[in-house]
Design an enzyme around this catalytic site. Structure first.
Site, mmCIF file in Angstrom:
data_model
loop_
_atom_site.group_PDB
_atom_site.id
_atom_site.type_symbol
_atom_site.label_atom_id
_atom_site.label_comp_id
_atom_site.label_asym_id
_atom_site.label_seq_id
_atom_site.Cartn_x
_atom_site.Cartn_y
_atom_site.Cartn_z
ATOM 1 N N ASN A 1 0.885 -1.175 0.000
ATOM 2 C CA ASN A 1 0.000 0.000 0.000
ATOM 3 C C ASN A 1 0.917 1.218 0.000
ATOM 4 O OD1 ASN A 1 -1.888 1.989 0.463
ATOM 5 N ND2 ASN A 1 -2.257 1.442 2.608
ATOM 6 N N GLU B 1 -6.801 5.025 7.805
ATOM 7 C CA GLU B 1 -6.526 6.436 7.453
ATOM 8 C C GLU B 1 -7.717 7.048 6.732
ATOM 9 O OE1 GLU B 1 -2.804 5.748 5.428
ATOM 10 O OE2 GLU B 1 -1.887 5.147 7.321
ATOM 11 N N SER C 1 3.399 -2.257 10.523
ATOM 12 C CA SER C 1 4.851 -2.350 10.721
ATOM 13 C C SER C 1 5.397 -3.748 10.426
ATOM 14 C CB SER C 1 5.229 -1.889 12.127
ATOM 15 O OG SER C 1 4.830 -0.541 12.316
HETATM 16 C C1 PEP Z 1 -0.819 0.166 6.195
HETATM 17 O O1 PEP Z 1 -1.011 1.369 6.296
HETATM 18 O O2 PEP Z 1 -1.607 -0.544 5.564
HETATM 19 C C2 PEP Z 1 0.356 -0.379 6.880
HETATM 20 C C3 PEP Z 1 0.323 -1.624 7.264
HETATM 21 O O3 PEP Z 1 1.416 0.496 7.097
HETATM 22 P P1 PEP Z 1 2.852 0.130 7.741
HETATM 23 O O4 PEP Z 1 3.299 -1.177 7.127
HETATM 24 O O5 PEP Z 1 3.723 1.276 7.341
HETATM 25 O O6 PEP Z 1 2.635 0.012 9.203
#
Ligand code: PEP
Length: 252
Positions: A9, A98, A214
């Protein structure tokens, strides 16, 4: 049997030229190292057509990060599910925290988006997950169940086959804090049981449930070793081809 998936993403990152370079980079790596899972690149709208042209569709599928809750017409600045489909994209990410938080996407709006996506032949990566306060109050199970009930449980079992669920604890997104693999497995198993209660065990067994928050090359093998974790939805670590491949190869 359900698919193993690693989906990126990109969010609001990368100019068109940077996005094409990134897609080329992932494609080159996967051409040399056949992935043992389905790989999806989730990109901003303006990248979709070019990324579809850039990658080998046998190795990589392409996803939008959103679509409109209206079919067509006087909705300046919106992009419909039909438009997304016309780029050659196969998926759309809906319900990301988000979008829920910053763009006030309610369960009803998301339900309309899900319906339009499916009606236009897109598959949906539907995101659910609790905030830190909800986790601390031990409300995570109720939250994810309500999110499913609010936006996807009106679907028939046949339609539901086009839904991939992404469990993303909001407190782990972009924070460097990952749910432990046991914490993630516990709630993934719960989510699968909720799907089984609604659609039956066979449908639940065929539903891919991704972990997001993460996730990176160093923790993906442990997370993906759990029986109810079918892959990842990856934000930050999808922005460099090598980092993204480090997660993909966790399935090797
Ligand atoms: C996301 O926003 O879908 C996501 C998992 O972000 P990150 O891997 O940066 O935590």
């Amino acid at each position: 049997m359900r698919q193993k998936i690693v989906a990126g993403n990109w969010k609001m990152n990368n100019t068109l030229q940077e996005g094409i370079e990134l897609a080329k980079g992932v494609n080159e790596i996967l051409k040399a190292n056949a992935p043992k899972c389905k790989v999806i690149l989730g990109t901003p709208f303006i990248h979709l057509t070019e990324v579809v042209k850039t990658v080998d569709s046998k190795l990589i599928s392409v996803s939008a990060e959103n679509c409109a809750d209206k079919e067509k017409g006087a909705f300046t600045g919106e992009v419909s599910a039909a438009m997304v489909k016309s780029t050659g994209a196969e998926y759309v990410i809906l319900g990301h925290s988000e979008r829920r938080e910053y763009y006030n996407e309610t369960p009803e709006i998301l339900k309309a988006k899900v319906d339009l996506a499916l009606a236009n032949g897109l598959k949906v990566i539907f995101c659910i997950g609790e905030s830190l306060a909800q986790r601390e109050a031990n409300e995570q199970n109720a939250v994810v169940k309500a999110e499913l009930e609010g936006s996807v449980f009106h679907l028939s079992a046949e339609q539901f086959a086009n839904i991939v669920i992404a469990y993303e604890p909001i407190w782990a997104i972009g924070t460097g804090k990952t749910a432990t693999s046991d914490q993630a497995e516990e709630i993934h198993a719960y989510i699968r049981s909720v799907v089984a209660d609604k659609y039956g065990k066979a449908v639940a067994d065929n539903t891919s449930i991704l972990y997001g928050g993460s996730c990176k090359g160093s923790n993906a093998p442990e997370l993906f070793s759990k029986p109810d974790i079918d892959g990842g939805l990856i934000g930050g670590a999808s922005l460099k081809a090598g980092d993204f491949y480090d997660i993909i190869k966790a399935w090797n």
